[in-house]
Design a protein around this motif. Sequence first.
Motif, PDB file in Angstrom:
ATOM      1  N   SER A 123     -19.752  14.348 -17.851  1.00 26.28           N
ATOM      2  CA  SER A 123     -18.775  14.523 -16.790  1.00 26.28           C
ATOM      3  C   SER A 123     -17.764  13.380 -16.804  1.00 26.28           C
ATOM      4  O   SER A 123     -17.961  12.354 -17.478  1.00 26.28           O
TER       5      SER A 123
ATOM      6  N   ASP B 236     -17.132  11.306 -14.409  1.00 27.98           N
ATOM      7  CA  ASP B 236     -17.755  10.104 -13.846  1.00 27.98           C
ATOM      8  C   ASP B 236     -18.686   9.433 -14.847  1.00 27.98           C
ATOM      9  O   ASP B 236     -18.746   8.196 -14.918  1.00 27.98           O
ATOM     10  N   GLU B 237     -19.403  10.242 -15.627  1.00 32.48           N
ATOM     11  CA  GLU B 237     -20.294   9.667 -16.643  1.00 32.48           C
ATOM     12  C   GLU B 237     -19.494   8.971 -17.733  1.00 32.48           C
ATOM     13  O   GLU B 237     -19.872   7.881 -18.198  1.00 32.48           O
TER      14      GLU B 237
ATOM     15  N   GLU C 161      -8.916  13.890 -17.455  1.00 32.67           N
ATOM     16  CA  GLU C 161      -9.651  15.150 -17.607  1.00 32.67           C
ATOM     17  C   GLU C 161      -9.259  16.065 -16.456  1.00 32.67           C
ATOM     18  O   GLU C 161      -9.426  15.711 -15.283  1.00 32.67           O
TER      19      GLU C 161
END
Length: 243
Positions: free
Chosen positions: A67, A69-70, A111
């Motif tokens: 993701s 955030d990852e 993204e």
Amino acid sequence: MTRRYGRWRSAGRTDRGKVRGRNEDAFLDCPQQGCWAVADGMGGHEAGDVASQLVVNNLAELPGQGSFDERLQDIRRCLQWLDWQLGQVLPVTAPGADCIMGSTVVVLLLEGDRAACIWAGDSRCYLWREQALYQLSRDHSLMEQLIDEQRLSLEQARGHPQARALTRAVGARAPLTLEVLELRTVPGDVFLLCSDGLYEGLSLGELGGALSLRTPQRVLDRLFEVVLHGVARDNLTAVVVQP
């Protein structure tokens, strides 16, 4: 050369300038992973060119999966690890007590309609939106610290003999504290990542005029033309990201 992947197209360029004996800047242009970066090795210190290239190479090797955030967390971990690694390398490669091997860094992650700017030092990220220029990053320098903490004017802070000294950088001995700014993109947004050798040779009007051009390569050509027409005392590097 302009590169495109999905929504974004981009181009990057670096130049030694007219005075420096070597180029200590490096950049990452990776639209397929939605990740771009500029790193500026700390001039006058040991192996600044090695430090900046290490930053860019390690960012390029990140998997680009997971993701948003990852992936943002992966970038932070990567830069924190590099900060530690450069400290471990120093005793072998630069045994002098006053030697520092370090680099500024500014990273842009995109993204969908999410964007994040991650930085340490005085390399910058600008946003050109609806014919207005915004500086997203904030310099980690003594000059900015003097303005904030002692409430000096810009002119007063510039007069300090150590005004350009960095207060944060990858590999600068003090534990690295990264700054992160997240925002939502809108159609037409244009991003510019650059080292101080580029933006210090340009007025805000010249920056905006270049960023209004229609392709990343044309933007780069205009920016470098203006700076290299001047004194160009420092290395200069830029990455332009357009929809």
